[in-house]
Design a protein around this motif. Sequence first.
Motif, short mmCIF file in Angstrom:
data_model
loop_
_atom_site.label_atom_id
_atom_site.label_comp_id
_atom_site.label_asym_id
_atom_site.label_seq_id
_atom_site.Cartn_x
_atom_site.Cartn_y
_atom_site.Cartn_z
N TYR A 99 37.16 31.29 37.32
CA TYR A 99 37.96 30.68 38.37
C TYR A 99 37.66 31.25 39.76
O TYR A 99 38.28 30.85 40.74
CB TYR A 99 39.45 30.84 38.06
CG TYR A 99 39.80 30.34 36.68
CD1 TYR A 99 40.12 31.22 35.66
CD2 TYR A 99 39.78 28.97 36.40
CE1 TYR A 99 40.41 30.76 34.39
CE2 TYR A 99 40.07 28.50 35.14
CZ TYR A 99 40.39 29.40 34.13
OH TYR A 99 40.68 28.96 32.87
N SER A 100 36.73 32.20 39.79
CA SER A 100 36.40 32.84 41.06
C SER A 100 34.94 32.68 41.39
O SER A 100 34.08 32.79 40.52
CB SER A 100 36.72 34.34 41.00
OG SER A 100 38.08 34.55 40.79
N ARG A 101 34.66 32.43 42.66
CA ARG A 101 33.28 32.30 43.10
C ARG A 101 32.65 33.67 43.33
O ARG A 101 31.45 33.83 43.23
CB ARG A 101 33.20 31.46 44.37
CG ARG A 101 31.80 31.11 44.81
CD ARG A 101 31.83 30.17 46.00
NE ARG A 101 32.40 28.89 45.67
CZ ARG A 101 31.74 27.88 45.10
NH1 ARG A 101 30.47 28.04 44.79
NH2 ARG A 101 32.34 26.75 44.85
N ARG A 102 33.48 34.65 43.63
CA ARG A 102 32.99 36.00 43.87
C ARG A 102 33.68 36.97 42.92
O ARG A 102 34.80 36.76 42.50
CB ARG A 102 33.26 36.42 45.32
CG ARG A 102 32.44 35.67 46.35
CD ARG A 102 31.00 36.13 46.33
NE ARG A 102 30.20 35.42 47.33
CZ ARG A 102 29.43 34.38 47.04
NH1 ARG A 102 29.36 33.94 45.81
NH2 ARG A 102 28.74 33.82 48.00
N CYS A 103 32.96 38.03 42.60
CA CYS A 103 33.53 39.05 41.74
C CYS A 103 34.48 39.93 42.54
O CYS A 103 34.23 40.22 43.70
CB CYS A 103 32.42 39.90 41.12
SG CYS A 103 31.32 38.98 40.03
N THR A 104 35.54 40.33 41.89
CA THR A 104 36.55 41.16 42.54
C THR A 104 36.69 42.48 41.81
O THR A 104 36.89 42.51 40.59
CB THR A 104 37.91 40.45 42.56
OG1 THR A 104 37.78 39.22 43.28
CG2 THR A 104 38.96 41.32 43.22
N TRP A 105 36.55 43.54 42.55
CA TRP A 105 36.78 44.88 42.02
C TRP A 105 38.03 45.43 42.69
O TRP A 105 38.22 45.28 43.89
CB TRP A 105 35.61 45.82 42.35
CG TRP A 105 34.33 45.49 41.67
CD1 TRP A 105 33.50 44.44 41.97
CD2 TRP A 105 33.71 46.21 40.61
NE1 TRP A 105 32.41 44.47 41.14
CE2 TRP A 105 32.50 45.54 40.31
CE3 TRP A 105 34.03 47.34 39.89
CZ2 TRP A 105 31.63 45.98 39.31
CZ3 TRP A 105 33.16 47.79 38.90
CH2 TRP A 105 31.98 47.12 38.62
N ARG A 106 38.85 46.09 41.91
CA ARG A 106 40.01 46.79 42.46
C ARG A 106 39.87 48.24 42.03
O ARG A 106 40.17 48.60 40.90
CB ARG A 106 41.31 46.16 41.97
CG ARG A 106 41.53 44.76 42.55
CD ARG A 106 42.80 44.12 42.08
NE ARG A 106 42.94 42.77 42.63
CZ ARG A 106 43.84 41.89 42.23
NH1 ARG A 106 44.70 42.21 41.27
NH2 ARG A 106 43.89 40.70 42.80
N GLY A 107 39.37 49.03 42.96
CA GLY A 107 39.01 50.40 42.59
C GLY A 107 37.82 50.33 41.66
O GLY A 107 36.80 49.72 41.97
N ASN A 108 37.93 50.93 40.50
CA ASN A 108 36.84 50.88 39.53
C ASN A 108 37.09 49.86 38.43
O ASN A 108 36.44 49.88 37.39
CB ASN A 108 36.63 52.27 38.92
CG ASN A 108 37.82 52.73 38.09
OD1 ASN A 108 38.89 52.16 38.18
ND2 ASN A 108 37.62 53.76 37.29
N ARG A 109 38.02 48.96 38.68
CA ARG A 109 38.33 47.94 37.68
C ARG A 109 37.79 46.59 38.14
O ARG A 109 38.02 46.15 39.26
CB ARG A 109 39.83 47.85 37.45
CG ARG A 109 40.43 49.12 36.87
CD ARG A 109 41.91 48.98 36.68
NE ARG A 109 42.21 48.08 35.57
CZ ARG A 109 42.44 48.48 34.33
NH1 ARG A 109 42.38 49.77 34.04
NH2 ARG A 109 42.74 47.62 33.38
N LEU A 110 37.07 45.96 37.24
CA LEU A 110 36.54 44.62 37.49
C LEU A 110 37.55 43.60 37.00
O LEU A 110 38.01 43.68 35.85
CB LEU A 110 35.21 44.45 36.75
CG LEU A 110 34.54 43.07 36.82
CD1 LEU A 110 34.12 42.77 38.25
CD2 LEU A 110 33.35 43.03 35.88
#
Length: 125
Positions: free
Chosen positions: A100-111
């Motif tokens: 559902y996302s065009r770009r990858c999202t990282w939050r800290g070290n969590r993908l």
Amino acid sequence: HVQLVESGGGSVQAGGSLKLSCTASGHTRNFYCMGWFRQAPGKEREGVAAIDSDGLRSYADSVKGRFTISKDNAKNTLYLQMNSLKPEDTGMYYCSDDPYSRRCTWRGNRLMYTYSGQGTQFTVS
């Protein structure tokens, strides 16, 4: 519904190489973020590498220069080539997908992801 099946785990000596594969099915969209995360015994889950539908790659600092993520769109298969393996790379590796996302999202070290596979285990000794 996206289904992911990992393969390629096993045992390898430190300094060696291993390649994981993840076969994906059920994609209905043309954009996505696919990746790998891992979990070692007693440690929190952490993202390893990700690739989006435009081919943009991102890596955890701990694997940069050693791991390479790639995708064969014709085979709907995601790969993780791992070189110069260290004992701290040991763990369960999971394939992940966010369709559902065009770009990858990282939050800290969590993908961030929506779907994941059952995982494949490998040990570096």
